[in-house]
Design a protein around this motif. Structure first.
Motif, PDB file in Angstrom:
ATOM      1  N   PHE A 173       0.812  -1.207   0.000  1.00  0.00           N
ATOM      2  CA  PHE A 173       0.000   0.000   0.000  1.00  0.00           C
ATOM      3  C   PHE A 173       0.851   1.266   0.000  1.00  0.00           C
ATOM      4  N   ASP A 174       0.230   2.361  -0.402  1.00  0.00           N
ATOM      5  CA  ASP A 174       0.759   3.711  -0.216  1.00  0.00           C
ATOM      6  C   ASP A 174      -0.095   4.408   0.829  1.00  0.00           C
ATOM      7  N   ALA A 175       0.490   5.386   1.523  1.00  0.00           N
ATOM      8  CA  ALA A 175      -0.274   6.185   2.477  1.00  0.00           C
ATOM      9  C   ALA A 175      -1.255   7.088   1.742  1.00  0.00           C
ATOM     10  N   ASP A 176      -2.372   7.390   2.396  1.00  0.00           N
ATOM     11  CA  ASP A 176      -3.357   8.308   1.815  1.00  0.00           C
ATOM     12  C   ASP A 176      -3.020   9.752   2.116  1.00  0.00           C
ATOM     13  N   ALA A 177      -2.280   9.984   3.197  1.00  0.00           N
ATOM     14  CA  ALA A 177      -1.845  11.334   3.543  1.00  0.00           C
ATOM     15  C   ALA A 177      -0.638  11.216   4.463  1.00  0.00           C
ATOM     16  N   ASN A 178       0.106  12.300   4.576  1.00  0.00           N
ATOM     17  CA  ASN A 178       1.269  12.351   5.468  1.00  0.00           C
ATOM     18  C   ASN A 178       1.267  13.672   6.220  1.00  0.00           C
ATOM     19  N   TYR A 179       1.577  13.589   7.496  1.00  0.00           N
ATOM     20  CA  TYR A 179       1.708  14.780   8.347  1.00  0.00           C
ATOM     21  C   TYR A 179       3.172  14.890   8.736  1.00  0.00           C
TER      22      TYR A 179
END
Length: 420
Positions: A173-179
């Motif tokens: 998977f890839d992340a949907d968002a990053n903080y």
């Protein structure tokens, strides 16, 4: 970072005896994608069994009152050379399916454990930067939020509803968002009532809690932090509904801060206020704790007191009836010398991930009278119950099914259940 934190990390690394590959460019081989026997089916099947706890064993694992259901090994969850660490769980509100979220040194794995005898490894989300012994995940509003001590990692956001659509696992998977308002962080805590996350042990706010508004999970917003008590290793954050009328409805953080427990009112994110602190005898490393369900007592684990002072596994209990004046109530000593790690309360039971001694269940129904009694266990680390950093890192005992997941440093994911 405090000297105690540095010494703890050195001791853990020595106990692990591991040399991890910290190259960002060298992604480890995912053994779950291999087909070693050439039958056209990936080697991603779990070890399955139906083994009741009989005569002190369940599938060769020492037990009392707990049954082994299944296991998914580390090389499936994280690839070759991975080690296990933290974990959490998620129940899909649309389907009722239960999922294990299992952190490893390389990634976060997602496993459908709805059938506890035949869990399905769906895939994994690789680390945002490099490998690390420390990774942590929590959930809110059908999203997973993942942090790591890997430099520059930040917080990954993953939409868990994507797991519904996996028809040909496993998937990378890839992340949907990053903080990215912090880089590394040791742990993440989420108050699902308020929609705020608290990253602790980060490279911001002197290692104190870093507040993040995650009410819109795909667009997390920085919301300040609290640095007055310095490094926080772990915490529990609640919307308070306990016996102290002064704080009803307030958002309260209880921090396990290496050498003391701190209680902080974090309702106003722009002005967090310390309520009180408390320490105790023979402090090794104030690690992690959890409220009783009535919020009258706080049960704390000290991670290295068994190493520094000897003796059996120790759980410290504080009376939090008055948050302005917490007091020591009692201590519980377990039957082995294993190190205690993470503990959680469900009803009248404290479940402890007890490293080499596995999952231990403690009856706390008479805690007010100073009585705690072990009610059962299953030992996921067979070689010994020694004072070592092997075995059960975390448990998740909150599934409505009654099944419990154990993330094990050496053995990967275990699905177990109380025998009754």
């Amino acid at each position: 970072m405090k000297l105690t934190t540095i010494l703890k990390r050195i001791s853990i690394l020595l106990f692990f005896g591991l040399v991890l590959n910290y190259s960002c460019s060298d992604e480890p081989v995912d053994s779950a994608l291999l087909d070693s026997d050439g039958d056209g089916t990936p080697d991603n099947g779990p070890v399955q069994s139906v083994f009741p706890c009989e005569n002190g064993f369940s599938n060769n694992y020492p037990c009392n009152g707990f049954d082994f259901k299944s296991q998914v090994p580390l090389d499936v969850l994280g690839g070759n050379g991975a080690t296990g660490n933290d974990s959490w769980g998620w129940t899909d509100p649309a389907t009722g399916k239960e999922y294990a979220l299992v952190c490893t040194s390389t990634s976060t794995a997602f496993v459908d454990v709805s059938d506890p005898y035949s869990p399905v490894y769906l895939g994994r989300l690789p680390t945002a930067t490099i490998n690390s012994l420390w990774r942590d995940v929590k959930t809110y509003n059908n999203f997973a939020f993942i942090v790591s001590e890997a430099p520059g990692h930040g917080m990954q956001v993953f939409d868990l509803t994507r797991l519904r659509d996996i028809t040909t696992p496993p998937v990378i998977f890839d992340a949907d968002a990053n903080y990215n308002e912090f880089g590394s962080a040791h742990n993440i805590i989420i108050n699902e009532n308020s929609g705020y996350a608290y990253a602790v042990g980060s490279n911001t706010f002197s290692g104190g809690p870093h507040f993040v508004n995650i009410q819109n999970p795909m667009a997390p917003e920085a919301a300040g932090g609290y640095a007055n008590d310095a490094y926080s290793h772990d915490a529990q954050v609640v919307t308070y509904n306990g016996p102290d009328p002064d704080y009803i409805g307030r958002e309260i953080l209880i921090g396990s801060n290496e050498n003391e427990v701190v209680i902080v009112d974090v309702t106003d994110k722009s002005n967090p206020v310390q309520i009180s602190t408390i320490d105790y005898m023979n402090i090794g490393y104030t690690h992690q704790g959890w409220f009783t369900e009535d919020m009258e007592y706080f049960l704390l684990g000290d991670e290295i007191d068994e190493i520094n002072f000897g003796g059996n596994t120790r759980t410290l209990v504080f009376d939090f009836t008055d948050l302005d004046n917490p007091v020591f109530h009692m201590e519980y000593l377990g039957p082995t010398q294993a190190i205690d790690h993470n503990g959680y309360v469900v009803g009248n039971t404290l479940y402890i991930a007890n490293y080499a001694a596995g999952l231990r269940a403690i009856d706390i129904s008479n805690i007010a009278s100073g009585v705690m009694v072990e009610s059962g266990f299953i030992d996921t680390y067979i070689p010994n119950d020694n004072t070592v950093f092997n075995g059960a890192w975390n448990i998740y005992p909150f599934f409505e099914s009654g099944n419990i997941i154990v993330s094990d440093i050496d053995g990967g994911l275990f699905v177990v259940r109380p025998s009754n």
